[in-house]
Design an enzyme around this catalytic site. Sequence first.
Site, mmCIF file in Angstrom:
data_model
loop_
_atom_site.group_PDB
_atom_site.id
_atom_site.type_symbol
_atom_site.label_atom_id
_atom_site.label_comp_id
_atom_site.label_asym_id
_atom_site.label_seq_id
_atom_site.Cartn_x
_atom_site.Cartn_y
_atom_site.Cartn_z
ATOM 1 N N GLN A 121 -15.800 38.383 -32.222
ATOM 2 C CA GLN A 121 -16.419 37.245 -32.843
ATOM 3 C C GLN A 121 -16.559 35.916 -32.006
ATOM 4 O O GLN A 121 -16.179 36.218 -31.391
ATOM 5 C CB GLN A 121 -15.176 36.537 -34.469
ATOM 6 C CG GLN A 121 -14.146 36.791 -33.646
ATOM 7 C CD GLN A 121 -13.061 36.127 -34.716
ATOM 8 O OE1 GLN A 121 -12.694 34.654 -35.019
ATOM 9 N NE2 GLN A 121 -12.614 37.020 -35.211
ATOM 10 N N ARG A 179 -19.010 37.709 -36.541
ATOM 11 C CA ARG A 179 -18.212 38.358 -35.984
ATOM 12 C C ARG A 179 -19.880 39.914 -36.122
ATOM 13 O O ARG A 179 -21.089 39.273 -35.950
ATOM 14 C CB ARG A 179 -17.845 38.854 -37.608
ATOM 15 C CG ARG A 179 -16.109 38.609 -38.293
ATOM 16 C CD ARG A 179 -16.244 38.775 -39.345
ATOM 17 N NE ARG A 179 -15.639 37.659 -39.755
ATOM 18 C CZ ARG A 179 -15.485 37.084 -40.843
ATOM 19 N NH1 ARG A 179 -17.168 36.711 -41.165
ATOM 20 N NH2 ARG A 179 -14.707 36.353 -41.173
ATOM 21 N N HIS A 183 -14.904 37.029 -28.692
ATOM 22 C CA HIS A 183 -13.769 36.889 -27.851
ATOM 23 C C HIS A 183 -12.871 38.239 -29.063
ATOM 24 O O HIS A 183 -13.457 38.118 -30.583
ATOM 25 C CB HIS A 183 -12.610 35.908 -27.961
ATOM 26 C CG HIS A 183 -12.536 35.273 -28.885
ATOM 27 N ND1 HIS A 183 -13.565 34.383 -29.489
ATOM 28 C CD2 HIS A 183 -11.590 34.874 -30.257
ATOM 29 C CE1 HIS A 183 -13.288 33.606 -30.946
ATOM 30 N NE2 HIS A 183 -12.573 34.177 -31.186
ATOM 31 N N GLU A 239 -11.239 27.127 -29.886
ATOM 32 C CA GLU A 239 -9.805 26.835 -30.595
ATOM 33 C C GLU A 239 -8.622 27.579 -29.416
ATOM 34 O O GLU A 239 -8.965 27.641 -28.039
ATOM 35 C CB GLU A 239 -9.352 28.324 -31.471
ATOM 36 C CG GLU A 239 -10.363 29.787 -30.495
ATOM 37 C CD GLU A 239 -10.245 30.659 -32.103
ATOM 38 O OE1 GLU A 239 -9.838 31.660 -31.387
ATOM 39 O OE2 GLU A 239 -10.547 30.064 -32.825
#
Length: 403
Positions: A103, A291, A272, A140
Amino acid sequence: MADSPLPATDPVLRIDGTVRNYAWGSRTALAELTGRPLPTEHPEAEMWFGAHPAAPSRITGTDRSLLDVISGDPAGQLGPDRAGDRLPFLLKLLAADQALSLQAHPTKRQAEEGYARENAAGIPLTAAHRNYRDDNHKPELLVALTRFEALTGFRPLSRSRELLTALAVPGLERTTALLGSGSDADDLRALVTTWISLPSASKIDLVSATADRCRELAADPRTADWMRGSAGVAVDLAEQYPGDSGVLISLLLNHVVLQPGEAVYLDAGNLHAYLRGTGVEIMANSDNVLRGGLTTKHVDVPELMRVMDFSPVVDPVCRRDAAGRFDVPVPDFALQEVDRDQTTPVTGPAVVLVATGGAELSGMTQETAPVQLRPGQAVWVPADVGSTVGVTSLGRTFIATVG
């Protein structure tokens, strides 16, 4: 460690993590961490500590959510200098027993455009084929609590050429003949586009042949360690997702093995997939995922290719500084780990989360004795707490704040 309640009048609030049940999660890791019976009935993949509308944390012992608290008093909870009226970050405990989907996440502008576009098209927020569930980006940071394996960003193409050459799979050799533009990013885009667009029958055959050759390479003691690791991952993924182009694409990504305390930062567009392990994850307050494979969920290849960043990532691993802070290049969040037996002040808005051992909170306006926290417990510290809150870590404790 026994629970010690916070007074009802205290502005610091105990919050409960919201469990998210996804197929790739663990039936034991989060339950063991939080002291609950195991195995759990369903795989537990994440516990959310925050105010995302999809799964906001509950205020312990009440039917109110953190989203309700912040919405009712954004200035007091988030502070007068806030950029908006919502908490800009989301903190999680994450446990993977098998690979997550391959994704990437959009930039802020891409998320705003995609969210507006899908709203205009009348696609329900809960629709399985919806790409954008909010209008925010999702950089993130994941900090390992256990040994943690992940695929994170494209490695420099020269290294991937070494691996593809060592594999010597005829079907791969034909596609890699397309390379040579002089730009790693352009070559990687061409290669991924070719692999992800293969006809189903051709893709199944190529993935099978590649997995067989990866199995041989991983078992050969003469193979370099980094090649052996990457080949072994491809074998595992082919067993979980036979015929999936994500198996091929995994060979182009950095395979990292984090030790407890090490972290990876992923910016918008970085492809990742987390593979296995338990960690603390913090991100911008978003649930937008594009995705590209290794999943039974919705895959939108054109949209993924539009948001993906093909620039190679030389070293995706990041480490904390002496004060326990992780350096991230975004204003949405910051994360600090408090070492065992160390005490640090907390300035709100913040979420304090205990990962292992326990923690003590002191200095609240209505409480003289320290408040005890067990693993998996968290508190919300608002901007207008009115006094200095101190956190003493008895294990591994994390403080999430705005960047």
